[in-house]
Design a protein around this motif. Structure first.
Motif, PDB file in Angstrom:
ATOM      1  N   THR A 251     -21.434 -85.228 -11.342  1.00 21.86           N
ATOM      2  CA  THR A 251     -20.088 -84.676 -11.186  1.00 21.86           C
ATOM      3  C   THR A 251     -19.195 -85.604 -10.381  1.00 21.86           C
ATOM      4  OG1 THR A 251     -20.543 -83.519  -9.126  1.00 21.86           O
ATOM      5  CG2 THR A 251     -21.123 -82.377 -11.159  1.00 21.86           C
TER       6      THR A 251
ATOM      7  N   SER B 153     -14.943 -80.025 -10.077  1.00 17.31           N
ATOM      8  CA  SER B 153     -16.293 -79.532  -9.865  1.00 17.31           C
ATOM      9  C   SER B 153     -16.314 -78.169  -9.186  1.00 17.31           C
ATOM     10  CB  SER B 153     -17.103 -80.524  -9.035  1.00 17.31           C
ATOM     11  OG  SER B 153     -18.394 -80.000  -8.830  1.00 17.31           O
TER      12      SER B 153
ATOM     13  N   ILE C 261     -19.362 -81.358 -18.731  1.00 17.75           N
ATOM     14  CA  ILE C 261     -19.122 -82.654 -18.088  1.00 17.75           C
ATOM     15  C   ILE C 261     -18.186 -83.500 -18.970  1.00 17.75           C
ATOM     16  CG2 ILE C 261     -20.209 -84.839 -17.368  1.00 17.75           C
ATOM     17  CD1 ILE C 261     -20.819 -82.657 -15.409  1.00 17.75           C
TER      18      ILE C 261
ATOM     19  N   ALA D 274     -17.380 -79.055 -14.013  1.00 18.13           N
ATOM     20  CA  ALA D 274     -18.805 -78.970 -13.678  1.00 18.13           C
ATOM     21  C   ALA D 274     -19.135 -77.656 -12.984  1.00 18.13           C
ATOM     22  CB  ALA D 274     -19.201 -80.136 -12.778  1.00 18.13           C
TER      23      ALA D 274
END
Lengths: 400, 400
Positions: free
Chosen positions: B26, B33, B351, B356
């Motif tokens: 990430t 994220s 991703i 994420a």
């Protein structure tokens, strides 16, 4: 259910540290204590701490107050590799794991190597915190005798042979090569080579614990085991004795496959060593705190060591059966009483005379040797050392 | 000798944390994220740190930079008891052990309770660091299902009965009662009482892990297990989420006979938690850093939580099979995908879309549930949350 039934087998065997309990007795007013292992606060580089903290808070608080990588601050690992290279040990940051001081190094070593009942080799005597760590995983430390030059290779060879013969192959050899705690002795290079040969032949790992290495007051520096055999040695270092203990900061250095496993173990143990403390230490190192602090510390302790040795010569002149080691560095020396005298038995008399030491039995894997005591020369003032040794000689003399 | 042969049985089973490895993925630029569990640096009370450090260095460097007692700084233990009393949990400093954050609490718990093969009860899902700690001593965590009110008492009772029937009596029950990681759910008082009854009947200890307890954004505070049954509960706390993680400072509170054993274990693990960090934290608490910092933190996270919930409502309006928990506090919520969709399988697509999360399977003792994911709402900015949820919905929609 009985309370004991809640505990794991390893926890049932745990005891409070003998030394920590002893130290409580030495807290009475007027006592001069050679019992602790504390560095002298006068050696702490306070000005460097202050400057470094200021810069960390101003420039990097967002990372220094956050979680950090388990391996440690990348900049600090560079610094540590440099410290080791300057000391003659070629290494690089990827061989280094920052630990929550070297006691955590001992915990991680024990965790990754020792099954219940497994043996490991230690000096006899050796560092009490090592014994505690090994035993806390139900490891069985087996002691190898020391002389004035540290662990005796012939005795090491014998012990390995015996253990192998019994099907109890030791998991590693634990050595404190420089100014050993508690004995104060140092292994010369020639003997290090012999020990390494024995270890290599048997494919044994060596755990080199060297918290005092930079505190040398006389004689020549001996090469580290790490520098001589980086493929089979894990070395444990700490800032506790060479800079200050209050950050709880140390490091381990070794082959990647071993450091990797220690990183995995550390993830479950405390995620990471305090990033704040690592950032401060990095800033201090950049400013030269270690070199300049060490100059000061070495002068301070070297004087105290000299005074203690002189006082021992003087006060014990009339009791020639009393012997002691002459350490070239570190914090401790080891005094052996005349035959049949016990440092354990003498302890209460010493406390009554307002002087304290640690009975040597605490440092033996089997607690089976009572004739010696550990004396610390780093914490008491010079005047206290003179008076304390006088009191100690009086106690020995009257109980001989 | 083969490298694996050097390791203990427990070390052979050790793996790198799945999350830590995920987090590396990430780190690519542009990604939003929700995977980490990091507090937002904007919530760190930097001014309080600065003031406290200044006073510690000026007034108490000789003790703050020295070794300290294993139990922790006596003043800090007073502060911690007061924090707990203010929160409705009657306790006193002698029931408190300062730990190197709560991960060390989990390590010490595992060390004193778990023999290899021993079972312990956890939520299913539960905190990954707990699972890692238990497994690192070859413990066998057995999961009990949660619903929107946390661990389900009937399932707990069934599991205990089954394990007892198999002669595998669990050593303790591990519970995260407030804003559970990863599920975000809280156990109401009435259910806590039922769980305690079950535990008391079977003479089970409860390990209460409550790192987010002070981060409540709505609803009513529920009493701690510690306050309801101080004779059978060990509670783990940490400053990591309520103040800052970079000091690695937490505490355990419980009956004396258990705290005593944890102290013994800690002596061999790291001697003491950094006295420097403890002294600073004490000075910060005296200055009111916790109350004032918490006000700020709660406002910050509460807004983010509201935004994430609103965005989920909006972006997933057309996919009603997707469900999520509505946490009243903490850092995480738990999103469940439509039947037969796997958050593990979806991860790479996410991703690729620059968003994420942590696949939920990481949090199950058996890694056997793939339908859910953990979303963190404390770290991303409000704008990032809106955009990230939009991306996430797109990923789900295109892979449904």
């Amino acid at each position: 259910m009985n309370r004991q039934d809640y505990f794991s087998d390893r926890a049932r065997g745990m005891k409070r540290s003998v030394i920590r309990e002893l130290l409580k007795l030495t807290a009475k007013p007027g006592i001069i204590s050679f019992a602790g292992g504390l560095p002298a606060p006068a050696t702490f580089p306070v000005d460097y701490v202050e400057a470094a903290v200021g810069s960390v808070i101003e420039n990097e608080h967002a990372t220094a107050l956050q979680y950090g990588p388990t391996e440690g601050d990348a900049r600090l690992r560079e610094d540590l590799a440099l410290i080791m290279r300057t000391d003659g040990t070629k290494t690089s940051p990827d061989h280094i794991l920052v630990t929550t001081a070297s006691q955590q190094g001992l915990d991680l070593i024990s965790k990754i190597f020792l099954n219940p009942g497994d043996t490991c080799i230690t000096g006899s005597p050796t560092y009490l915190g090592g014994l505690q760590a090994f035993k806390s995983y139900q490891g069985v430390p087996v002691g190898v005798e020391l002389d004035d030059h540290g662990m005796i290779p012939e005795k090491l060879q014998e012990t390995i042979k015996r253990l192998e013969g019994e099907g109890r192959r030791p998991r590693f050899i634990y050595i404190i090569p420089d100014f050993q705690n508690p004995a104060g002795v140092t292994i010369p290079e020639s003997r290090r080579k012999i020990i390494l040969e024995i270890a290599r032949k048997g494919e044994y790992l060596i755990v080199e614990d060297t918290p005092y290495r930079q505190l040398r007051y006389s004689g020549e520096s001996q090469p580290t085991f790490q520098s001589m055999a980086p493929d089979m040695v894990i070395s444990l270092y700490t800032f506790s004795k060479i800079m200050l203990p209050g950050f709880r900061l140390g490091w381990a250095c070794g082959p990647n496959w071993l450091i990797d496993k220690m990183v995995m173990a550390k993830q479950a143990v405390d995620l990471c060593t305090p990033p704040f403390n690592q950032a401060i230490t990095h800033a201090m190192l950049v400013n030269g705190a270690l070199e300049k602090g060490l100059e000061n510390t070495i002068e301070h302790y070297s004087n105290k060591r000299t005074i203690m040795l002189e006082c021992l010569e003087k006060e014990f002149a009339d009791i020639p059966e009393v012997k002691w080691t002459k350490p070239e560095g570190g914090l401790f020396l080891w005094l052996t009483l005349p035959d049949r005298m016990s440092a354990d038995d003498l302890f209460q008399n010493a406390i009554d005379e307002n002087v304290a030491y640690v009975p040597g039995s605490a440092f033996f894997p089997k607690n089976d040797d009572f004739q010696s005591m550990r004396l610390n020369f780093s914490y008491a003032s010079e005047e206290q050392i003179a008076e304390g040794v006088k009191r100690l000689a009086r106690v020995v003399r009257t109980n001989i």
